[in-house]
Design an enzyme around this catalytic site. Structure first.
Site, PDB file in Angstrom:
ATOM      1  N   HIS A 176       0.823  -1.209   0.000  1.00 22.67           N
ATOM      2  CA  HIS A 176       0.000   0.000   0.000  1.00 22.67           C
ATOM      3  C   HIS A 176       0.852   1.250   0.000  1.00 22.67           C
ATOM      4  O   HIS A 176       0.569   2.210  -0.708  1.00 22.67           O
ATOM      5  CB  HIS A 176      -0.878   0.000   1.247  1.00 22.67           C
ATOM      6  CG  HIS A 176      -1.913  -1.073   1.216  1.00 22.67           C
ATOM      7  ND1 HIS A 176      -2.541  -1.544   2.329  1.00 22.67           N
ATOM      8  CD2 HIS A 176      -2.410  -1.772   0.189  1.00 22.67           C
ATOM      9  CE1 HIS A 176      -3.387  -2.479   1.994  1.00 22.67           C
ATOM     10  NE2 HIS A 176      -3.318  -2.650   0.693  1.00 22.67           N
TER      11      HIS A 176
ATOM     12  N   CYS B 225       4.217   0.217 -27.093  1.00 22.46           N
ATOM     13  CA  CYS B 225       4.170   0.616 -25.689  1.00 22.46           C
ATOM     14  C   CYS B 225       5.230  -0.217 -24.968  1.00 22.46           C
ATOM     15  O   CYS B 225       5.750  -1.172 -25.508  1.00 22.46           O
ATOM     16  CB  CYS B 225       2.788   0.423 -25.085  1.00 22.46           C
ATOM     17  SG  CYS B 225       2.164  -1.246 -25.122  1.00 22.46           S
TER      18      CYS B 225
HETATM   19  C1  PEP Z   1       4.953  -4.902 -22.228  1.00 19.57           C
HETATM   20  O1  PEP Z   1       5.084  -6.087 -21.954  1.00 19.57           O
HETATM   21  O2  PEP Z   1       5.720  -4.283 -22.976  1.00 19.57           O
HETATM   22  C2  PEP Z   1       3.840  -4.130 -21.658  1.00 19.57           C
HETATM   23  C3  PEP Z   1       3.620  -2.913 -22.036  1.00 19.57           C
HETATM   24  O3  PEP Z   1       3.081  -4.721 -20.726  1.00 19.57           O
HETATM   25  P1  PEP Z   1       3.558  -4.980 -19.228  1.00 19.57           P
HETATM   26  O4  PEP Z   1       4.833  -4.238 -19.018  1.00 19.57           O
HETATM   27  O5  PEP Z   1       2.445  -4.505 -18.378  1.00 19.57           O
HETATM   28  O6  PEP Z   1       3.728  -6.462 -19.212  1.00 19.57           O
END
Ligand code: PEP
Ligand code: MG
Length: 739
Positions: free
Chosen positions: A350, A663
């Site tokens: 938390h 991403c």
């Molecule tokens: C990734 O794997 O690049 C991603 C964006 O997801 P996470 O980091 O949440 O696994």
């Protein structure tokens, strides 16, 4: 006990006194030695020559059991108990009834106090209570008899110490140490007038409740989502009648309000040390936090406006604590401390959630931290890499002062860039979005000027909650996110549990290779109840708006189709019940496994977009666990194989007309982002802190110049790709350094 005497003589006096008062035939004190044994150091009733001769292993006998469990132990007939360990030198054969309690200091069992009687009898609760109280006083009043946490040599001599922990929140803080744990002056142990004491306690309890209400009130917290839930759970705990009653009992028994709280605090701490279950640990931690808070109220710490949490001088202060509960942390967070360092904390605890929400540089997980520090010590907290420098020398101070100046200068530059167009020098627009997962993260949208949320990690809500979030909880969060986005796109990633993201009783079965195991979409498809509930929440939250949903770690076309079909069924289900559903629905997939790159051909007409999760993608591509720094840092993002693969995916998506974005953490680093843009990618989603540096790089980039140079470089066989990119950047004036 306060009488002047040598420690040894004092202890003998004490055991005699206790034996007499408790009508016990024996009273003994055992001390925990440096090598973790229990040593008999005083006794009334056992043979005196056994003192300093009788040692028990820490897990041996009844005394060992008390030391191990940190719990009192009352036994009617000790010699018949399976743990009983017979020591002939003590002459304890004739004693049957046994009561032992731990002597606790700073949550550690420092010794054991026992009483014994010849007759077989079970000690009553009030006797156990009394002995516990005596043990507490003993630990305080005869401190030299029981070892406390020693300061290290370096701390005593004021030498510099560098400590490595885990970063809980980035940034840099420099200042002086302020210790959190309240200390009770020994003079305040006993109540002169129990009635007055009870009154003080009641007042403090009332003030405590009010202070938690104030925390929850919007004016102080502005708190939303998970941290708010945490504080609400905490409030419930504060209203627990058993807790308050135990405190009252102590006061009625003659203790001061402070001592009564402290007694309970020791118990909570000691139990915390023993408990493995993360849920229970968190509860005990919160309880200890409540104890501390109450102690501060009694100390008259100006609780009305939280002044006690304000730094004491103009010089920046850095808060050091063994542990901090969420509410304490929030108070401190709002009070302007330059950084926070916690001895114990898990990144998913938390406190860690609140720390990130507050945005104060915070480092956690430094074993023995408190043995190194003294109040007022100069300290540097590097939240960027989880490092803490205690009593730094002049050179280090200067270096960090420079770094801090550069960082704040950098912040100014980034802030100034906020409203500039997100495009290259030659006018090529690139979308920069942020990755988020908490309600609080949405603040980064406005502060960075990001174009939207390219990845919203919905599983965070599940990981932070005590219970499974209801559909309503989920709808509330998604609505909040959409509202904060205010028309900017948000890509909700459906539950990505498994791997390192485990929920008790849901997916916490041990696996040989969790990253390759039953996780992400694989898990969600096998738990349709959970999965459909989330889809419903997403659809309900986005009524009358556009909704983009993507599925994590899709490996095959079949998997994508199954998930998509479920989502479409949920749309129809909603429509049948009169829900409008989103204005437009886009359904995408995350490309995190290399296999999926070769499945795109099959679903080109079915998928609305693809987002490459480079964190997972790289670990599968290189077969290098992202959680193991020894291997994950060995195979770089900027390498020819990765670039070739990403170029291929880009080419496939372009040919198949599938919008594609990136991403993952890599997109937030200027050099990596430069390569991705060089490969053709025009949409990058990254941690909020990456937007400024990447935007600065982008605005210094002439793509018409960089593109061909980068393509040439990729053709070469020389493995030093990173250096090659750096060289081009240098020659073309592309700003890569983010510090
Ligand atoms: C990734 O794997 O690049 C991603 C964006 O997801 P996470 O980091 O949440 O696994
Ligand atoms: Mg991933």
């Amino acid at each position: 006990m306060a009488a002047e005497a040598e420690t040894e003589a004092r202890l003998m006096k004490v055991v005699r006194l206790i034996a007499g008062t408790m009508v016990a035939d024996v009273c003994s004190i055992y001390r925990r030695t440096d090598d973790n044994r229990m040593e008999l150091i005083a006794t009334e009733g056992l043979r005196e020559d056994a003192i300093h001769r009788t040692f028990l292993a820490i897990d041996e006998g009844l005394v060992g059991q008390i030391a191990q469990t940190a719990q009192p132990l009352s036994i009617q007939d000790a010699p018949r108990h399976p743990s009983f360990s017979y020591r002939p030198e003590t002459g304890e054969d004739p004693y049957h009834a046994f009561l032992g309690v731990p002597i606790l200091k700073n949550g550690r069992v420092e010794g054991v106090l026992t009483v014994q009687n010849r007759t077989e009898r079970l000690y009553q609760d009030d006797e156990i209570d009394s002995l516990q109280t005596i043990a507490m006083v003993l630990a305080e009043i005869v401190p030299s008899s029981i070892s406390g946490p020693e300061q290290t040599d370096a701390a005593r001599d004021g030498r510099p110490v560098n400590l490595q922990g885990r970063s809980l929140c980035g940034g840099l803080g420099m200042g002086r140490v302020r210790l959190h744990d309240p200390v009770i002056p020994a003079a305040r142990f006993f109540a002169e007038d129990p009635e007055v004491e009870e009154h003080r306690l009641e007042n403090a309890l009332e003030e405590l409740h009010l202070s938690i209400d104030r925390l929850l009130a919007a004016e102080i917290g502005g708190l939303w989502g998970e941290p708010r839930e945490v504080i609400e759970a905490y409030k419930l705990l504060a209203s627990d009648p058993t807790w308050a009653e135990k405190l009252r009992e102590g006061v009625r028994g003659g203790l001061s309000a402070e001592a009564s709280i402290d007694r309970l605090r020791r118990e909570h701490r000691a139990r915390f040390e023993k408990v493995k279950d993360p849920y229970l640990r968190e509860r005990l931690h919160d309880l200890e936090d409540l104890d501390n808070r109450l102690l501060r109220m009694l100390a008259g710490g100006d609780t009305q406006n939280g002044n006690h949490k304000k730094p004491l001088s103009d010089e920046p202060e850095i808060l050091i604590a063994r542990r901090l509960g969420p509410a304490e942390l929030l108070d401190y967070g709002k009070a302007g401390f330059a950084a926070i360092v916690l001895e114990e904390v898990a990144t998913s605890s938390h406190a860690a959630i609140v720390a990130r929400g507050l945005g104060i540089p915070t480092v956690g997980g430094i074993d023995g931290l408190l043995t190194h520090v003294s109040r007022g010590d100069p300290i540097i907290v590097d939240g960027e890499d989880g490092r803490v420098h205690l009593r730094p020398d002049e050179d280090l101070l200067k270096a960090y002062a420079n770094r801090q100046a550069v960082l704040s200068e950098r912040q100014k530059i980034f802030a100034a860039l906020r409203d500039e167009p997100t495009e290259s020098k030659d006018g090529v627009p690139v979308r920069l979005l942020i990755n988020a997962g908490l309600g609080l993260d949405t603040e980064h949208l406005d502060s960075t000027g990001a174009e939207g949320i390219g990845l919203f990690r919905t599983e965070f809500q599940f990981l932070m909650s005590e219970k499974l979030p209801s559909t309503t909880d989920q709808i509330e969060l998604y609505k909040h996110v959409l509202k904060a986005a205010n028309g900017r796109p948000v890509y909700f990633r459906t539950l990505d549990l498994g791997g390192d993201k485990l929920l008790p009783n849901l997916n916490d079965a041990r696996e040989e290779n969790p990253a390759l195991g039953w996780r992400s979409i694989r898990f969600a498809l096998d738990r349709p109840g959970l999965f459909r509930r989330q889809m419903r929440a997403l659809l309900r939250a986005s009524e009358d708006q556009s909704l983009s949903v993507m599925f994590p770690m899709v490996t095959s076309a079949h998997e994508f189709r199954r998930a998509k079909t479920m989502l479409q069924e949920e749309v129809r289900w909603g429509q049948r019940r009169g829900f409008e559903g989103p204005k437009a629905l886009k359904i995408g997939a995350m490309l995190e496994t290399p296999a999926f790159a070769y499945a795109l051909e099959d679903i080109a007409d079915e998928v609305d977009f693809v987002s490459i999760g480079t964190n997972d993608m790289l670990q599968f591509f290189h077969a290098a666990d992202r959680m193991t720094p020894l291997v994950s840092e060995r195979y770089p993002f900027v390498s020819r194989p990765v670039m070739r693969f990403l170029a291929q995916v880009f080419e496939t998506c372009t040919r198949l007309r599938i919008p594609v974005s990136i991403c993952g953490e890599g997109a937030g680093r200027p050099l990596e982002a430069l390569c991705l843009i060089g490969l053709g990618y025009r949409s990058l989603s990254m941690p909020g802190g990456g937007i400024g540096p990447v935007k600065r790089m982008l605005r210094s980039l002439d793509l018409s110049e960089f593109g061909p140079a980068f393509a040439d470089l990729l053709q070469k066989r020389d493995p030093a790709l990173r250096e090659g990119v750096l060289e081009i950047a240098l020659s073309q004036g592309i700003v890569l350094n983010d510090v």
